[in-house]
Design an enzyme around this catalytic site. Structure first.
Site, mmCIF file in Angstrom:
data_model
loop_
_atom_site.group_PDB
_atom_site.id
_atom_site.type_symbol
_atom_site.label_atom_id
_atom_site.label_comp_id
_atom_site.label_asym_id
_atom_site.label_seq_id
_atom_site.Cartn_x
_atom_site.Cartn_y
_atom_site.Cartn_z
ATOM 1 N N LYS A 230 65.043 24.994 42.034
ATOM 2 C CA LYS A 230 64.810 26.123 40.746
ATOM 3 C C LYS A 230 65.469 25.601 39.601
ATOM 4 O O LYS A 230 66.354 24.397 39.618
ATOM 5 C CB LYS A 230 65.323 27.369 41.062
ATOM 6 C CG LYS A 230 66.779 28.049 41.195
ATOM 7 C CD LYS A 230 66.799 29.236 41.300
ATOM 8 C CE LYS A 230 68.382 29.207 40.958
ATOM 9 N NZ LYS A 230 69.331 29.086 40.077
ATOM 10 N N LYS A 259 73.063 31.400 42.031
ATOM 11 C CA LYS A 259 73.257 30.387 41.588
ATOM 12 C C LYS A 259 72.924 30.725 39.933
ATOM 13 O O LYS A 259 72.292 31.396 39.288
ATOM 14 C CB LYS A 259 72.348 29.267 41.816
ATOM 15 C CG LYS A 259 73.011 28.112 43.274
ATOM 16 C CD LYS A 259 74.167 28.122 43.789
ATOM 17 C CE LYS A 259 74.364 28.535 44.712
ATOM 18 N NZ LYS A 259 75.372 28.392 46.017
ATOM 19 N N ASP A 260 73.576 29.786 39.184
ATOM 20 C CA ASP A 260 73.020 29.743 37.309
ATOM 21 C C ASP A 260 71.788 30.057 37.471
ATOM 22 O O ASP A 260 71.009 29.012 37.948
ATOM 23 C CB ASP A 260 74.042 28.702 37.269
ATOM 24 C CG ASP A 260 75.633 28.752 36.725
ATOM 25 O OD1 ASP A 260 76.596 29.735 36.518
ATOM 26 O OD2 ASP A 260 76.148 28.184 37.448
ATOM 27 N N LYS A 261 71.505 30.452 36.338
ATOM 28 C CA LYS A 261 70.425 30.805 35.627
ATOM 29 C C LYS A 261 69.932 28.827 34.771
ATOM 30 O O LYS A 261 69.289 28.718 34.983
ATOM 31 C CB LYS A 261 70.104 31.919 34.727
ATOM 32 C CG LYS A 261 68.442 31.227 34.040
ATOM 33 C CD LYS A 261 67.976 32.755 32.981
ATOM 34 C CE LYS A 261 66.798 32.221 32.311
ATOM 35 N NZ LYS A 261 66.077 33.412 31.529
#
Length: 620
Positions: A230, A259-261
């Site tokens: 992503k 997880k981080d954006k």
């Protein structure tokens, strides 16, 4: 002497920070700020790429207000107890996350393997018993259905006449459309004596209410495991998109960590009774998401099962010499960094989340409401500004709620609770906010205390293990302990504190905040703090780095899994390029913050406030 304590299980829990904690199984709208329309993730408009808008840190569509304006009133590291460094090298400047592709995260699974997306083929095992539907549709029909799936068909439907009409033939066409074009629904209609299968987009809420059953062989594992790639999207948002297209619900998906954006991330996901074929078809219509590496297993994934994450981080526009970079990275590899809770833990607005957490622990519920709903300096979306102004003026939850176009944001949930239960029953009203969001506040306060006390510990004793420190049980004799064995507690009713003066500092800090360290149980059970332990120094593994030069600040400097799948060339660097960047790679255990490793290298404040100021100077 050292205090040797049995804290392994507590410590494991402590590592489950907000980066790895399970979000509530609820719509994507239940997050920190109000989302836009529910269908925002569907491909209704052309996808923006990084090159389209430069993708600089902080570029957002904020109704005319710049991200830099918002961050003028944000937090800095000193506000949350992040004060010390472990190394004595000279720091240098650089820009972190100028583009989201400058921060790439690959999960390390429980077998210790770094997860990559490198295969989008569908496994054949277990599929041979299913009737084939690939040849039911013509190429022209597939094109029409593909256009409909991507909202390119203005009519909104595709009709397919059933030739040699039988029930079996109609069933095959229905199944072929739904399998090959997720997000489409079908029905049978009769016109002029002929039967047609009509394909159309199904309504989101209706689809979620009635997931469709599909054929499932007995010898196949119930869970399809796959790799999710992503870009610039957080894990729960991505899962909500997948569930909409698959006509499933988010709690059918499991994962080992969020997880981080603002990053490119690769992680394992498992989903109950969704075929790899259906998932693979999503690759034709997903934006900034790709799935692959499918397999069937008999178990879901569990939060915290991962061994860690591998990071590739680009620091652009560095000022350091080659020798400075070498010294900084060598120190990171050999000594490590202070395991501070990073800035993500404390929010980005002028009202820090730890202040709300402190009010909850003090049982001061009027202050909790005030901190969450009061007007605050800095730019916000216009409807939030109006909502806060209305609350400040009238203290009327219904009137303030009317100012929000979407009621599912945190402020909206609280106002809805106040409207339902009244301002004299704030505890119940506050309970309408999802549990994980509520606990975020008190965990933020614990993190603030931990950061502050660790800074004092490093100030007092440096990098030596000293009498009175806490270590994990199971290590060798006390004299063999090093700073890498030392843990510090997050405050709670089930931990012990260092026996040197830093332990007394915990009591003094909590007392100054109106809390009793000997009574950390709360009237509301959810807000009782057991406490936990966390290592104070983390030494990364698999550390490598190089300094690269380039001419175009818009290009990506990392060759991603997606680009490799598409056979796109790796970035080419010009040894005489006018820009310099540090590309660093390292692996960390779960729930440690990569930004804190970067901070140790640069010796710069990693807060969005400071980084936005650097970015503004750099581009102006």
């Amino acid at each position: 002497m050292f205090n040797v304590c049995s804290v392994f299980f507590f410590y494991s829990f402590a590592l489950m920070s907000d980066l790895e904690s399970p979000p509530p199984p609820a719509p994507a709208g239940e997050k920190r700020t109000c989302p836009e329309d529910e269908e925002q993730d569907l491909p209704l408009k052309k996808q923006k790429t990084e090159a389209d808008h430069g993708n600089r840190a902080g570029e957002e569509e904020e109704d005319g207000d710049t991200f830099a304006d918002m961050m003028k009133h944000g937090l800095t590291e000193t506000d949350v107890g992040i004060l010390k460094y472990v190394s004595d090298h000279e720091g240098f400047s650089g820009i972190l996350k100028e583009r989201y592709s400058d921060f790439v995260v690959h999960e390390i699974n429980k077998q210790g393997k770094t997860v990559h997306l490198d295969d989008v083929s569908v496994p054949v095992q277990g599929e041979e018993h299913q009737p084939k539907d690939d040849d039911v549709l013509t190429e022209e029909q597939k094109k029409q259905l593909g256009d409909l799936q991507l909202y390119k068909n203005k009519e909104g439907t595709v009709s397919i006449q059933v030739v040699d009409d039988t029930k079996e033939k109609r069933t095959l066409i229905h199944k072929a459309i739904k399998t090959q074009f997720p997000g489409l629904e079908t029905k049978t209609e009769e016109k002029d004596g002929c039967r047609f299968i009509v394909a159309y987009h199904v309504a989101g809420k209706k689809a979620l209410a009635a997931p469709r059953k599909h054929f499932w062989p007995k010898n196949r594992g119930s869970f399809c495991h796959f790799v999710l790639y992503k870009e610039n999207k957080d894990t729960m948002d991505a899962i909500n998109v997948l569930s909409k297209f698959l006509r499933s619900v988010p709690n059918m998906f499991s994962y080992m960590g969020t997880k981080d954006k603002r990053a490119i991330t690769v992680q394992e996901i498992a989903v109950l009774r969704i075929t790899a074929d259906r998932l693979a078809h999503l690759n034709k219509c997903l934006l900034n998401l790709k799935v692959g590496n499918f397999s069937y297993k008999n178990h879901p994934l569990k939060l915290g099962e991962l061994q860690g994450n591998h990071f590739t981080v680009i620091i652009r526009n560095i000022s350091g010499t080659g020798e400075q970079v070498h010294q900084a990275m060598t120190s990171l590899k050999q000594t490590g960094f202070i395991n501070y809770y990073g800035m993500q833990r404390f929010g980005t607005t002028a009202v820090p989340t730890q202040h709300v957490g402190r009010a909850i622990l003090r049982n001061n519920w009027n202050q909790v409401v005030d901190l969450i709903l009061k007007p605050r300096p800095g730019a916000e979306k216009e409807y939030l500004v109006h909502c806060r102004e209305e609350w400040a003026k009238t203290q009327d939850p219904e009137a303030a709620l009317k100012k929000l176009p979407n009621k599912r944001c945190l402020e909206g949930q609280l106002l809805r609770g106040l409207s339902m239960y009244g301002k004299k029953n704030i505890v119940t009203a506050f309970g309408l906010i999802p549990r994980n969001n509520r606990l975020m506040y008190i965990h933020s306060y614990q993190s603030f205390v931990w950061n502050t006390m660790v800074s004092r510990r490093i100030q007092a004793f440096g990098l030596k293990a000293v009498a009175g420190d806490l270590v994990l049980r199971g290590t060798e004799e006390a004299e063999q302990h090093s700073i890498h064995d030392i843990v510090m507690p997050l405050p709670g009713f089930d931990v012990i504190y260092p026996s040197h003066h830093i332990g007394d500092g915990y009591r003094e800090l909590l007392s100054a905040d109106g809390l009793d360290i000997d009574n950390m149980r709360h009237k509301v059970r959810d807000y009782s703090l057991a406490g936990a332990y966390r290592r104070i120094i983390i030494r990364p593994t698999d550390v490598s780095w190089d300094v690269i030069q380039y001419d175009d600040p818009r290009i990506s400097l990392v060759h991603t899994d997606f680009e490799k799948l598409e056979n796109k060339p790796a970035p080419v660097f010009n040894t005489e390029g006018k820009y310099r960047a540090l590309r660093m790679e390292f692996s960390l255990p779960p729930s440690t913050y990569a930004t804190m490793a970067v901070r140790e290298v640069l010796k710069l404040d990693t807060s969005i406030k400071k980084q936005t100021q650097l970015n503004t100077l750099w581009f102006n």
